[in-house]
Write a protein that holds these residues in place. Structure first.
Motif, mmCIF file in Angstrom:
data_model
loop_
_atom_site.group_PDB
_atom_site.id
_atom_site.type_symbol
_atom_site.label_atom_id
_atom_site.label_comp_id
_atom_site.label_asym_id
_atom_site.label_seq_id
_atom_site.Cartn_x
_atom_site.Cartn_y
_atom_site.Cartn_z
ATOM 1 N N PHE A 176 18.628 61.131 49.682
ATOM 2 C CA PHE A 176 18.582 60.622 51.059
ATOM 3 C C PHE A 176 19.569 59.475 51.272
ATOM 4 O O PHE A 176 20.185 59.382 52.337
ATOM 5 N N ASP A 177 19.731 58.634 50.258
ATOM 6 C CA ASP A 177 20.691 57.528 50.380
ATOM 7 C C ASP A 177 22.107 58.046 50.594
ATOM 8 O O ASP A 177 22.891 57.464 51.357
ATOM 9 N N GLN A 178 22.427 59.142 49.898
ATOM 10 C CA GLN A 178 23.775 59.711 50.011
ATOM 11 C C GLN A 178 23.848 60.827 51.056
ATOM 12 O O GLN A 178 24.845 61.546 51.138
ATOM 13 N N LEU A 221 11.652 59.338 41.161
ATOM 14 C CA LEU A 221 11.713 58.683 42.464
ATOM 15 C C LEU A 221 13.063 58.028 42.739
ATOM 16 O O LEU A 221 13.614 58.166 43.837
ATOM 17 N N HIS A 222 13.597 57.310 41.729
ATOM 18 C CA HIS A 222 14.757 56.450 41.977
ATOM 19 C C HIS A 222 16.102 57.032 41.541
ATOM 20 O O HIS A 222 17.147 56.547 41.976
ATOM 21 N N GLU A 223 16.083 58.056 40.681
ATOM 22 C CA GLU A 223 17.349 58.645 40.242
ATOM 23 C C GLU A 223 17.563 60.058 40.782
ATOM 24 O O GLU A 223 18.690 60.559 40.778
ATOM 25 N N LEU A 224 16.476 60.691 41.218
ATOM 26 C CA LEU A 224 16.593 62.062 41.724
ATOM 27 C C LEU A 224 16.323 62.153 43.231
ATOM 28 O O LEU A 224 17.185 62.566 43.989
ATOM 29 N N ILE A 225 15.135 61.719 43.656
ATOM 30 C CA ILE A 225 14.771 61.884 45.067
ATOM 31 C C ILE A 225 15.488 60.893 45.976
ATOM 32 O O ILE A 225 16.099 61.287 46.982
ATOM 33 N N THR A 284 25.850 72.532 49.390
ATOM 34 C CA THR A 284 26.764 72.365 48.254
ATOM 35 C C THR A 284 26.716 70.966 47.647
ATOM 36 O O THR A 284 26.814 70.809 46.438
ATOM 37 N N GLN A 285 26.558 69.935 48.496
ATOM 38 C CA GLN A 285 26.495 68.562 47.983
ATOM 39 C C GLN A 285 25.250 68.348 47.143
ATOM 40 O O GLN A 285 25.312 67.770 46.054
ATOM 41 N N LEU A 286 24.117 68.809 47.649
ATOM 42 C CA LEU A 286 22.861 68.672 46.915
ATOM 43 C C LEU A 286 22.908 69.478 45.622
ATOM 44 O O LEU A 286 22.480 68.992 44.563
#
Length: 384
Positions: A73-75, A65-69, A156-158
């Motif tokens: 969205f935050d970035q 939840l907090h390091e992957l998903i 590319t970013q993802l």
């Protein structure tokens, strides 16, 4: 000589009951005690494993939840419109198991008199419908989540972000499947715990009830398990490959098998990823070199390979394991396998998938049963 009626030595004495020596009694009690101790130790071991794996699971959900998903969205790697769909019921699953873990850990504290079995059953019983709901939602939406992520293959970013996470040993596909794997794991642990619990024990009923409740949600998961595992494997391969121009996660596509062959002309290894409808060939750096339609593929043994030759009379392994991959639009390329068995298996799987696809295509075009059968018979004759 007259017998003396009062001589007790002449009358048979009544049978005396067997007397158990103090030593044999102590030995029996000692064996029983050792047996009970062994069962108790095994119970404690299983209970510790249940709690420790629950901690690992909660940590995994936190990472997901907090390091992957969330960073996606935050970035702004992914549009916020996909936020709820990708998270699904994961926040609720995470919140439930944080509380559940805290309850299980409390069992080891001095001030509590509840057993782990009682605590487990009580937590599941009080939240049974909620437990069923949050997992059912996730299982039903799991494939949609994978498809959504797979469709962003050209982002590319993802892609760079997820590749970096894989280097940290945090591949998204491996963490997304955690909830699917966790619930069936409870069944194994509870069944094992039940085996090491006396049927007269108060814990026995609690364990039996907990096991029944967990099996209910597991049945829902198992109905979709094969699809879930296949989709997860496809996504994992997709995210590991470089230069893939299209997503490979598809409800109709199945991953069949991976092979390693050597391209004879340049003597470089090639990774073959065979799916139900496509073959992906990549180099040792997992960069995609070819993506081929299985319908157009054919595998031919090298001219000097004798399939009937026995091992005792065979020539070099390299000669026996050469084959030609024929594909429309690409031509003929010679490859070398480690063993002839690998080549035979590869050819058999290619043939099977091609025949299945052709049959499907013909039915789709409303072909007659006769024409379908004729085409299948022709294909089978080629490889008898």
């Amino acid at each position: 000589e007259q017998e003396n009626e009062n001589d007790i030595s002449s009358t048979p004495s009544p049978q005396s009951p067997p007397i158990m020596s103090p030593m044999s009694t102590e030995s029996s009690m000692s064996n029983d005690s050792v047996h009970v101790d062994m069962i108790e130790r095994q119970r404690h071991f299983i209970e510790r494993e249940l709690v420790s794996t629950e901690q690992t699971y909660v940590d995994g959900l936190n990472t997901l939840l907090h390091e992957l998903i969330q960073p996606m969205f935050d970035q702004k790697f992914v549009a916020h419109t996909h936020y709820e769909k990708i998270r699904s019921s994961l926040p609720k699953i995470y919140a439930f198991h944080q509380i559940f873990l805290a309850e299980l850990q409390q069992v080891n504290h001095v001030e509590t008199h509840r057993s782990l079995a009682n605590t487990f059953n009580d937590c599941i019983q009080k939240n049974e419908q909620h437990f069923v709901d949050i997992y059912s939602i996730y299982v039903q939406q799991y494939n949609d989540i994978l498809h959504l992520v797979a469709a962003m293959n050209d982002n590319t970013q993802l892609t760079a972000f997820l590749k970096e996470k894989r280097k940290e040993r945090k591949p998204l596909s491996s963490f997304l499947i955690l909830p699917v794997q966790r619930v069936p794991r409870y069944i194994l642990l509870l069944t094992d715990l039940l085996k090491h619990t006396e049927s007269e024990s108060a814990d026995y009923n609690d364990l039996s009830a907990a096991l029944d409740r967990v099996k209910h949600i597991t049945n829902t998961i198992n109905e979709n398990k094969r699809k879930i595992e296949n989709a997860s494997q496809c996504l994992q391969i997709q995210q590991s490959l470089n230069g893939l121009k299209q997503p490979i996660v598809d409800d109709r596509r199945r991953f069949i098998q991976q092979f390693i062959f050597v391209k004879k002309e340049i003597k470089h290894q090639r990774l073959f990823f065979l799916f139900s409808d496509v073959l992906i060939i990549a180099n040792e750096q997992w960069r995609v070199k070819l993506l081929l339609n299985v319908r157009t593929l054919d595998v031919k043994m090298s001219d000097h390979c004798d399939e009937q030759q026995s091992p005792a009379t065979s020539s070099t392994a390299t000669q026996l394991a050469e084959f030609k991959l024929i594909s429309a639009g690409v031509g003929n390329v010679m490859y070398v396998a480690q063993t002839m068995d690998d080549v035979k298996l590869f050819r058999r799987l290619i043939t099977k998938q091609r025949v299945t696809l052709i049959a499907f295509d013909l039915k789709k075009r409303n072909a007659t049963i006769g024409s379908i059968q004729d085409e299948l018979n022709r294909q089978e004759l080629m490889y008898d």
